[in-house]
Motif scaffolding. Sequence first.
Motif, PDB file in Angstrom:
ATOM      1  N   HIS A 220       0.821  -1.209   0.000  1.00 56.69           N
ATOM      2  CA  HIS A 220       0.000   0.000   0.000  1.00 56.69           C
ATOM      3  C   HIS A 220       0.860   1.266   0.000  1.00 56.69           C
ATOM      4  CE1 HIS A 220      -3.796   2.007   0.455  1.00 56.69           C
ATOM      5  NE2 HIS A 220      -3.312   2.734   1.436  1.00 56.69           N
ATOM      6  N   ILE A 221       1.916   1.258   0.773  1.00 57.51           N
ATOM      7  CA  ILE A 221       2.636   2.522   0.997  1.00 57.51           C
ATOM      8  C   ILE A 221       3.885   2.692   0.126  1.00 57.51           C
ATOM      9  CG2 ILE A 221       4.100   1.714   2.916  1.00 57.51           C
ATOM     10  CD1 ILE A 221       3.489   4.438   4.283  1.00 57.51           C
ATOM     11  N   SER A 222       4.433   1.596  -0.410  1.00 53.23           N
ATOM     12  CA  SER A 222       5.766   1.684  -1.029  1.00 53.23           C
ATOM     13  C   SER A 222       5.725   2.049  -2.504  1.00 53.23           C
ATOM     14  CB  SER A 222       6.488   0.331  -0.893  1.00 53.23           C
ATOM     15  OG  SER A 222       6.528  -0.066   0.440  1.00 53.23           O
ATOM     16  N   ASP A 223       6.807   2.701  -2.960  1.00 50.87           N
ATOM     17  CA  ASP A 223       7.053   2.840  -4.397  1.00 50.87           C
ATOM     18  C   ASP A 223       7.877   1.652  -4.874  1.00 50.87           C
ATOM     19  OD1 ASP A 223       5.930   5.524  -4.695  1.00 50.87           O
ATOM     20  OD2 ASP A 223       7.574   6.111  -3.381  1.00 50.87           O
ATOM     21  N   ARG A 224       8.937   1.369  -4.134  1.00 48.57           N
ATOM     22  CA  ARG A 224       9.760   0.189  -4.425  1.00 48.57           C
ATOM     23  C   ARG A 224       9.814  -0.674  -3.169  1.00 48.57           C
ATOM     24  NH1 ARG A 224      15.090   1.027  -5.219  1.00 48.57           N
ATOM     25  NH2 ARG A 224      14.963   3.062  -4.221  1.00 48.57           N
ATOM     26  N   VAL A 225      10.149  -1.952  -3.370  1.00 54.28           N
ATOM     27  CA  VAL A 225      10.215  -2.879  -2.235  1.00 54.28           C
ATOM     28  C   VAL A 225      11.530  -3.652  -2.301  1.00 54.28           C
ATOM     29  CG1 VAL A 225       9.115  -4.842  -1.066  1.00 54.28           C
ATOM     30  CG2 VAL A 225       7.696  -3.159  -2.251  1.00 54.28           C
ATOM     31  N   ALA A 226      12.200  -3.784  -1.150  1.00 57.83           N
ATOM     32  CA  ALA A 226      13.382  -4.645  -1.033  1.00 57.83           C
ATOM     33  C   ALA A 226      13.018  -5.791  -0.092  1.00 57.83           C
ATOM     34  CB  ALA A 226      14.573  -3.864  -0.487  1.00 57.83           C
ATOM     35  N   VAL A 227      13.308  -7.021  -0.525  1.00 58.94           N
ATOM     36  CA  VAL A 227      13.000  -8.207   0.289  1.00 58.94           C
ATOM     37  C   VAL A 227      14.289  -8.682   0.946  1.00 58.94           C
ATOM     38  CG1 VAL A 227      12.104 -10.570   0.244  1.00 58.94           C
ATOM     39  CG2 VAL A 227      11.159  -8.848  -1.317  1.00 58.94           C
ATOM     40  N   MET A 228      14.250  -8.856   2.275  1.00 58.09           N
ATOM     41  CA  MET A 228      15.441  -9.301   3.006  1.00 58.09           C
ATOM     42  C   MET A 228      15.292 -10.723   3.499  1.00 58.09           C
ATOM     43  SD  MET A 228      17.035  -6.369   5.461  1.00 58.09           S
ATOM     44  CE  MET A 228      18.537  -7.157   6.012  1.00 58.09           C
ATOM     45  N   TYR A 229      16.389 -11.454   3.442  1.00 55.57           N
ATOM     46  CA  TYR A 229      16.416 -12.796   4.031  1.00 55.57           C
ATOM     47  C   TYR A 229      17.771 -12.971   4.704  1.00 55.57           C
ATOM     48  CZ  TYR A 229      15.882 -17.812   4.625  1.00 55.57           C
ATOM     49  OH  TYR A 229      15.776 -19.080   5.169  1.00 55.57           O
ATOM     50  N   LEU A 230      17.760 -13.261   5.978  1.00 50.24           N
ATOM     51  CA  LEU A 230      18.977 -13.502   6.766  1.00 50.24           C
ATOM     52  C   LEU A 230      20.068 -12.468   6.498  1.00 50.24           C
ATOM     53  CD1 LEU A 230      19.795 -17.301   7.123  1.00 50.24           C
ATOM     54  CD2 LEU A 230      19.203 -15.648   8.868  1.00 50.24           C
ATOM     55  N   GLY A 231      19.719 -11.206   6.633  1.00 54.26           N
ATOM     56  CA  GLY A 231      20.723 -10.149   6.584  1.00 54.26           C
ATOM     57  C   GLY A 231      21.068  -9.639   5.204  1.00 54.26           C
ATOM     58  N   ARG A 232      20.496 -10.247   4.143  1.00 53.76           N
ATOM     59  CA  ARG A 232      20.826  -9.799   2.793  1.00 53.76           C
ATOM     60  C   ARG A 232      19.562  -9.420   2.029  1.00 53.76           C
ATOM     61  NH1 ARG A 232      24.732 -14.901   1.192  1.00 53.76           N
ATOM     62  NH2 ARG A 232      26.476 -14.361   2.544  1.00 53.76           N
ATOM     63  N   ILE A 233      19.699  -8.481   1.101  1.00 48.58           N
ATOM     64  CA  ILE A 233      18.581  -8.181   0.202  1.00 48.58           C
ATOM     65  C   ILE A 233      18.619  -9.210  -0.925  1.00 48.58           C
ATOM     66  CG2 ILE A 233      17.711  -6.537  -1.511  1.00 48.58           C
ATOM     67  CD1 ILE A 233      18.512  -4.300   0.396  1.00 48.58           C
ATOM     68  N   VAL A 234      17.494  -9.908  -1.124  1.00 43.60           N
ATOM     69  CA  VAL A 234      17.463 -10.945  -2.161  1.00 43.60           C
ATOM     70  C   VAL A 234      16.709 -10.476  -3.410  1.00 43.60           C
ATOM     71  CG1 VAL A 234      17.709 -12.842  -0.523  1.00 43.60           C
ATOM     72  CG2 VAL A 234      15.410 -12.089  -1.175  1.00 43.60           C
ATOM     73  N   GLU A 235      15.891  -9.451  -3.270  1.00 46.07           N
ATOM     74  CA  GLU A 235      15.185  -8.924  -4.443  1.00 46.07           C
ATOM     75  C   GLU A 235      14.767  -7.487  -4.169  1.00 46.07           C
ATOM     76  OE1 GLU A 235      12.230 -11.502  -6.083  1.00 46.07           O
ATOM     77  OE2 GLU A 235      11.933 -10.203  -7.822  1.00 46.07           O
ATOM     78  N   MET A 236      14.805  -6.654  -5.221  1.00 43.23           N
ATOM     79  CA  MET A 236      14.413  -5.249  -5.049  1.00 43.23           C
ATOM     80  C   MET A 236      13.947  -4.706  -6.392  1.00 43.23           C
ATOM     81  SD  MET A 236      16.669  -2.185  -3.409  1.00 43.23           S
ATOM     82  CE  MET A 236      18.116  -2.582  -4.390  1.00 43.23           C
ATOM     83  N   THR A 237      12.748  -4.136  -6.390  1.00 41.67           N
ATOM     84  CA  THR A 237      12.222  -3.530  -7.611  1.00 41.67           C
ATOM     85  C   THR A 237      11.004  -2.683  -7.253  1.00 41.67           C
ATOM     86  OG1 THR A 237      11.487  -3.982  -9.868  1.00 41.67           O
ATOM     87  CG2 THR A 237      10.756  -5.528  -8.195  1.00 41.67           C
ATOM     88  N   ASP A 238      10.354  -2.100  -8.280  1.00 36.04           N
ATOM     89  CA  ASP A 238       9.130  -1.347  -7.997  1.00 36.04           C
ATOM     90  C   ASP A 238       8.050  -2.330  -7.552  1.00 36.04           C
ATOM     91  OD1 ASP A 238       7.056  -1.798 -10.419  1.00 36.04           O
ATOM     92  OD2 ASP A 238       9.109  -1.872 -11.145  1.00 36.04           O
ATOM     93  N   LYS A 239       7.078  -1.819  -6.804  1.00 35.53           N
ATOM     94  CA  LYS A 239       6.149  -2.743  -6.132  1.00 35.53           C
ATOM     95  C   LYS A 239       5.309  -3.543  -7.120  1.00 35.53           C
ATOM     96  CE  LYS A 239       2.287   0.308  -5.184  1.00 35.53           C
ATOM     97  NZ  LYS A 239       1.598   1.078  -4.177  1.00 35.53           N
TER      98      LYS A 239
END
Length: 335
Positions: A220-239
């Motif tokens: 709802h609130i984001s323009d882009r989203v970064a997904v984290m797993y165990l301390g690392r970003i595994v994916e990032m793009t527009d929502k």
Amino acid sequence: MSPLLEVEGLKKHFPIHTGVFSRISGQVYAVDGISFRIDRGETLGLVGESGCGKSTAGRTILKLLEPTAGKIRVRGEDITDLDQDRMLPYRRQMQMIYQDPYASLNPRMSAGEIVSEPLVIHGVGAPKDRRERVAHLFERVGLRPELAKAYPHEFSGGQRQRIGIARALALSPELIVGDEPVSALDVSIQAQIINLLMDLQDEYQLSYLFVAHDLAVVEHISDRVAVMYLGRIVEMTDKTTLFETPLHPYTEALLSAVPIAKYGARDRRRVILTGDVPSPINPPPGCHFHTRCPYVMARCRHEAPPLCEVQSGHWTACHLHDGGVRYPLAKPAEP
Ligand code: SF4
């Protein structure tokens, strides 16, 4: 033009001390090399399961925790190694909204004192100016100014979070880190607070780093989203891209667990994760996700995939997407 915030290879490790001599016997790899940028007026949602390091990342970026490695830049200025005194002007520009509206307000201070405290600390304005500023902020976040004399226990959870937002706004910051700012609230109140944050963003051109585990809220609130797993970003793009065509198997699993209908969730394959999130004290080698990934390959067990831009603005860290391999993926490997 430099982005408002730029984070490069940021790490935050906590040493584990044991024994009589308090020797360091290990590390908690809470944040393990994350990189992203946030532009003026933009919201980046940072999402992941609890314990993935997203809250630690938010606190490290604000230098409430000292980074172990990496760089933090604000408008191109490197603030990573600044001491408390030299951080002061940047603290005005970067504020935080906390998760728990019950624990984050000092019960011995009135709501007005809480909101004016940052002005006092930074020596902004005379007492009369501060009172006017507090009254304005109360109105702006939807509280009657006469409530400034009341104490935190006299407010509901939603009202307390409004006080927390007013406090964060007091110094007219450019960046606000929201650490799960609505997760302790009832669903109906969550929507009000999120809408308030979005209105304030439009009015003041605020940038948000919005840390959350709830995908619907992040969507709802984001323009882009970064997904984290165990301390690392595994994916990032527009929502929209993330919710419609996730590339990383972990994102795919997260979205299949909490489908959002407007992104065609009914057509999506269901991916059930087995096992628990491994401990950040001893994360698996190679790809941290390999112990739970349905597509795991031999190289995943020893070779960490770098975060790569697979399509314009779409970043992912997965060996399936080396060399331009695209979603949808082949059949899952046999366990
Ligand atoms: Fe799965 Fe391998 Fe990709 Fe990691 S690198 S997410 S284990 S396929």
